[in-house]
Motif scaffolding. Sequence first.
Motif, PDB file in Angstrom:
ATOM      1  N   LEU A   1       0.579  -1.206  -0.135  1.00  0.00           N
ATOM      2  CA  LEU A   1      -0.086  -0.030   0.197  1.00  0.00           C
ATOM      3  C   LEU A   1       0.847   1.205   0.085  1.00  0.00           C
ATOM      4  O   LEU A   1       0.485   2.261  -0.673  1.00  0.00           O
ATOM      5  N   PRO A   2       1.898   1.499   0.875  1.00  0.00           N
ATOM      6  CA  PRO A   2       2.544   2.718   0.885  1.00  0.00           C
ATOM      7  C   PRO A   2       3.362   2.894  -0.782  1.00  0.00           C
ATOM      8  O   PRO A   2       3.403   3.972  -1.228  1.00  0.00           O
TER       9      PRO A   2
ATOM     10  N   ARG B   1       0.356   4.010  -2.672  1.00  0.00           N
ATOM     11  CA  ARG B   1       0.224   5.499  -2.238  1.00  0.00           C
ATOM     12  C   ARG B   1       1.072   6.618  -3.037  1.00  0.00           C
ATOM     13  O   ARG B   1       0.848   7.645  -3.487  1.00  0.00           O
ATOM     14  N   ASP B   2       2.493   6.015  -2.790  1.00  0.00           N
ATOM     15  CA  ASP B   2       3.378   7.106  -3.287  1.00  0.00           C
ATOM     16  C   ASP B   2       3.363   7.095  -5.010  1.00  0.00           C
ATOM     17  O   ASP B   2       3.492   8.439  -5.339  1.00  0.00           O
TER      18      ASP B   2
ATOM     19  N   ARG C   1       0.798   6.976  -6.773  1.00  0.00           N
ATOM     20  CA  ARG C   1      -0.447   7.797  -6.843  1.00  0.00           C
ATOM     21  C   ARG C   1      -0.244   9.362  -6.774  1.00  0.00           C
ATOM     22  O   ARG C   1      -0.238  10.263  -7.493  1.00  0.00           O
ATOM     23  N   ALA C   2       0.834   9.632  -5.794  1.00  0.00           N
ATOM     24  CA  ALA C   2       0.885  10.861  -5.427  1.00  0.00           C
ATOM     25  C   ALA C   2       1.813  11.621  -6.486  1.00  0.00           C
ATOM     26  O   ALA C   2       2.020  12.699  -6.843  1.00  0.00           O
TER      27      ALA C   2
ATOM     28  N   GLN D   1      -6.132  -3.275   6.914  1.00  0.00           N
ATOM     29  CA  GLN D   1      -5.403  -2.158   6.229  1.00  0.00           C
ATOM     30  C   GLN D   1      -5.940  -2.250   4.597  1.00  0.00           C
ATOM     31  O   GLN D   1      -6.020  -1.071   3.987  1.00  0.00           O
TER      32      GLN D   1
ATOM     33  N   ALA E   1      -7.490   0.865   2.764  1.00  0.00           N
ATOM     34  CA  ALA E   1      -6.945   1.508   1.459  1.00  0.00           C
ATOM     35  C   ALA E   1      -8.119   1.459   0.476  1.00  0.00           C
ATOM     36  O   ALA E   1      -8.191   2.421  -0.371  1.00  0.00           O
TER      37      ALA E   1
ATOM     38  N   GLU F   1      -9.804   4.596   1.065  1.00  0.00           N
ATOM     39  CA  GLU F   1      -8.957   5.867   0.941  1.00  0.00           C
ATOM     40  C   GLU F   1      -8.777   6.160  -0.667  1.00  0.00           C
ATOM     41  O   GLU F   1      -8.274   7.250  -0.913  1.00  0.00           O
TER      42      GLU F   1
ATOM     43  N   VAL G   1      -6.600   3.960  -2.434  1.00  0.00           N
ATOM     44  CA  VAL G   1      -5.266   3.475  -2.921  1.00  0.00           C
ATOM     45  C   VAL G   1      -5.639   2.190  -3.461  1.00  0.00           C
ATOM     46  O   VAL G   1      -4.767   1.981  -4.457  1.00  0.00           O
TER      47      VAL G   1
ATOM     48  N   ASP H   1      -8.480   0.570  -6.030  1.00  0.00           N
ATOM     49  CA  ASP H   1      -9.383   0.928  -6.680  1.00  0.00           C
ATOM     50  C   ASP H   1     -10.727   0.256  -6.907  1.00  0.00           C
ATOM     51  O   ASP H   1     -11.875   0.890  -6.950  1.00  0.00           O
TER      52      ASP H   1
END
Length: 442
Positions: free
Chosen positions: A243-244, A247-248, A250-251, A293, A297, A300, A302, A304
């Motif tokens: 997940l991190p 997330r990164d 996507r950012a 988690q 996600a 959030e 993260v 889809d």
Amino acid sequence: MSGFEVVVRAARAITPEGERSVDVGIRDGRIAAVEPGGLTGDRLVVLAADEVLLPGLVDTHVHVDEPGRTEWEGFASATRAAAAGGVTTVLDMPLNSIPPTVDVPALRVKQASAGSRCAVDVGFWGGAVPGNLADVEPLHAAGVFGFKCFLLDSGVPEFPPLTVAGLTAQLRTAARFGGLTIVHAEDADTIAGAPAASGPDHAGFLRSRPDAAEARAVAAVVAAVRETGARAHVLHVSSADVLPLLRDARAEGLPITAETCPHYLFFDAAEVPAGDTAVKCCPPVRGAANREQLWAALAEGVLDCVVTDHSPSTPELKGTGDFGTAWGGISSLQLGLPAVWTRARERGHDLADVVGWMATATAGLVGLDTKGALAVGKDADLCVLAPDATFVVDPGALHHRHPVTPYAGHELTGVVRSTWLRGAPIDLAAPPRGRLLTRGEA
């Protein structure tokens, strides 16, 4: 407004604007109006007070296995199961059929096998394997929705994995025409260095497919997307360690999406009984903290979407009781919606969330613009759900070819009362009406 062939009146319906009371007017198999009430038509269907109208679900991760391994599953049985579970569109994976869908002639064989035997609409993924880069663009032109690859042994010899260099070459090729590559992301070297699975203990199987294998593979996918600019989608995320990275990415604005599956959201590895190889899948079901988690996600964004990864086999291959030898795949196409809804409502999610994950986002992932929502212009693909009704899963009542599922004996919430395809209820006793779909069609 008038002139509709059918009007479906629902006190509760999940629309793009949220839950509403609506009349849905249907004409020529499409949704022609969604209004607060007052529509008239040749036929009026009024949902019961305990029913909610959803768009038909779009499951973009299904292994039908026909031709070549039709004894595992086939288009007739799989699509009946889909219809019984509120799914009106499935995309078939390029394996475990023989031949795998790695060139246009193989696609034609697959389409001929599906023929007119599908109860719901069916589209097809192409495959990306060593040596078929020259076939990728012709497959795209022939209408596949994208290209599946593995970064480790797929489990069947006719669909070998790509190296990271091969993945990068595939992404670079697909980037030329905007193609989507979907990736089974587990790192082969990490798994080769883990203890081999054997025997009836799920914990041993879990050690054989560590979290680090997913994280390292996803890191490689992110790097390849960064280098090529191509679209990629990470399949069946099971590990929260991923997940991190997502997330990164996507950012950073990278064109990467990701999915998870009902079994990762439903089961807890610590509760898997000894020898219950019906729950074996790759990557594996993990623990309860990891599961929470994944739910976070999804909330959030993260992750889809949620797809079943319906991957059946014969009972002889699946039910060995030995996690080292049993087939790694879960049969759940008919049960995905109630399995997800059962756990989602426990966590405060509503049906609009589930529709978003299992219909709208999946249709959007592959560009099925006429699917996935109760909105004007969409196909009148509908699911009538009794969201508070419960049932105990009886494998013998499933339409999958084989009555093998890890949900056996579990009480699930949410009963699919009927499923509609292009404006008419699906009658499993009648000739099937499903169409074969190609990418880009209206």
